[in-house]
Design an enzyme around this catalytic site. Structure first.
Site, mmCIF file in Angstrom:
data_model
loop_
_atom_site.group_PDB
_atom_site.id
_atom_site.type_symbol
_atom_site.label_atom_id
_atom_site.label_comp_id
_atom_site.label_asym_id
_atom_site.label_seq_id
_atom_site.Cartn_x
_atom_site.Cartn_y
_atom_site.Cartn_z
ATOM 1 N N TYR A 113 40.383 52.527 42.615
ATOM 2 C CA TYR A 113 41.084 52.272 41.187
ATOM 3 C C TYR A 113 40.735 53.076 40.112
ATOM 4 O O TYR A 113 41.545 53.009 39.056
ATOM 5 C CB TYR A 113 40.997 50.755 41.040
ATOM 6 C CG TYR A 113 41.419 49.834 41.832
ATOM 7 C CD1 TYR A 113 42.976 49.498 41.702
ATOM 8 C CD2 TYR A 113 40.808 49.313 42.904
ATOM 9 C CE1 TYR A 113 43.618 48.720 42.972
ATOM 10 C CE2 TYR A 113 41.431 48.369 43.970
ATOM 11 C CZ TYR A 113 42.781 48.380 43.765
ATOM 12 O OH TYR A 113 43.351 47.546 44.710
ATOM 13 N N PHE A 117 39.598 36.235 40.842
ATOM 14 C CA PHE A 117 40.972 35.997 40.779
ATOM 15 C C PHE A 117 41.711 37.105 41.389
ATOM 16 O O PHE A 117 41.262 38.038 41.875
ATOM 17 C CB PHE A 117 41.500 36.110 39.142
ATOM 18 C CG PHE A 117 41.413 37.178 38.601
ATOM 19 C CD1 PHE A 117 42.344 38.601 38.695
ATOM 20 C CD2 PHE A 117 40.373 37.324 37.635
ATOM 21 C CE1 PHE A 117 42.076 39.464 38.182
ATOM 22 C CE2 PHE A 117 40.301 38.608 36.949
ATOM 23 C CZ PHE A 117 40.782 39.850 37.304
#
Length: 408
Positions: A128, A408
């Site tokens: 990322y 999450f």
């Protein structure tokens, strides 16, 4: 198999495609696609959720979701954040740029929606940085042996009570917000996230563990965990799998930890997301009994540099000029940050920069999770003026480490 010249493109998932999206997300994480394991997501994320996919014919071959939430900054301010989740690519469709298609589309949409931050937890962290995400909140993890844990100054563990999902939903969000007032880098939990983390609990989600256990010190703190039984011998050797423990005062924090670390028929407690300045290590006679190691960090992508830098508070008055380098062209530029401590301004500047900072590195500095001098030593940023990294550290240091309390 698609032709070499065929380019598969990211698309927003229509409402009638959400079930197929959820099944694909579970499939790409090697999880159950059974209706009872997929449908809870459809209800929880019926609002406040943006889904993207790439299709090859009728097949979903890549997926990405965005939770519409907010992220706390040092000083307690909140800014809208695109919380990226459910990222997956089919095993037979890798190395074709599908993730880049999804990430570019979702970040462009976040900018269009005036969301100055994007954030995620990374299953494969090396991926990322190319999209501008960097570590904002380092976390610690523990693997504690119950038999070795002794508390230096124990409190009355009878403060801890069992509670129900309905009661937790009514009172725990306010406690979580109180914690977020004191820590930056803490994601807000949406109503759907509270449903998934406190109410919905199909057997397929448990991986051989018990149903979720919910306990609290009423009005002061809470914890949620599972117990995974193990009986390799005739002696019970269960594991406590702690998913979240939040407290708003030292006594409640100690009571919850005493409860979690002394559950009958268990020998080990595993916790994955704790702050680097966790008080637990100081509650114990022997901190080494925790077997602490690095947990999954929170990654952040800054999309609006001046808005984010101006929204947080600072530890001292000062001025610095930052050259922010963003290869994507979204957030680069030269910015003059000036603060008196409680308030700050951040404006474009033509003055010579004090520091040159890549966009992925900026996240650690903004949230106080990584010192600028550490990043300098790691060759991740460059001083244009001697001493500028240490000067920036004096501005951005925080009383408490950044911490998002849940995955999450």
């Amino acid at each position: 198999m698609p032709a070499e010249t065929e380019r598969l493109r990211a698309e927003r998932v229509p409402d009638d495609g959400l079930a197929a999206f959820a099944r694909a997300a579970n499939r790409h994480f090697h999880e159950s696609e059974e209706p009872e394991d997929v449908e809870p997501y459809l209800h929880a994320f019926a609002t406040g959720y943006r889904a993207w996919w790439v299709r090859h014919g009728e097949r979903v071959v890549a997926n990405l979701g965005v939770l519409e939430s907010d992220l706390s900054l040092p000083g307690g301010a909140r800014l809208p954040a695109a919380a990226v989740t459910a990222v997956g690519v089919s095993q037979v469709m890798r190395r074709r740029g599908l993730l880049s298609e999804l990430m570019t589309a979702s970040l462009d949409e976040a900018v269009a929606r005036d969301e100055p931050l994007a954030t995620l937890f990374a299953t494969e962290s090396a991926i990322y940085g190319r999209y501008g995400f960097g570590i904002a909140a380092p976390h610690r993890a523990y693997r504690a042996e119950r038999a070795k844990v002794r508390f230096a100054d124990p409190v009355d563990v009878r403060l801890v009570e069992e509670t129900t999902p309905a009661s937790a939903l009514a009172s725990w969000p306010a406690l979580h917000e109180r914690l977020r007032d004191t820590r930056g880098g803490s994601l807000g939990a949406t109503p759907g996230m509270w449903q998934l983390g406190g109410v919905v609990d199909p057997p397929g989600w448990r991986d051989g563990a018990t149903a979720r256990r919910l306990v609290e010190v009423p009005g002061r703190g809470y914890a949620r965990y599972r117990i995974k039984p193990q009986e390799e011998s005739h002696y019970p050797e269960g594991q406590v799998l702690l998913s979240e423990l939040v407290a708003t005062d030292p006594e409640a924090n100690a009571a919850l930890w005493q409860h979690v670390l002394d559950i009958d028929l268990t020998t080990r407690v595993v916790s994955w997301i704790r702050p680097p300045d966790d008080a637990l290590v100081h509650l114990l006679v022997d901190p080494l009994a925790l077997h602490a190691f690095d947990g999954p960090p929170l990654y952040v992508r800054v999309l609006d540099v001046p808005r984010v830098l101006a929204a947080r508070t600072y530890a001292a008055a000062g001025t610095t000029v930052l050259e922010v380098v963003d290869p994507s062209g979204r957030s680069g530029g030269r910015w003059r940050l000036e603060t008196d401590g409680p308030t700050a301004t951040c404006e474009p500047s033509s003055a010579p920069p004090d520091l040159t900072v890549p966009i992925d590195v900026l996240a650690g500095v903004v949230f106080g999770g990584v010192r600028a001098t550490t990043l300098l030593d790691g060759r991740r940023l460059r001083e244009e003026r001697p001493g500028a990294a240490a000067a920036l550290d004096r501005l951005v240091t925080t009383e408490r480490a950044p911490w998002t309390t849940f995955m999450f």
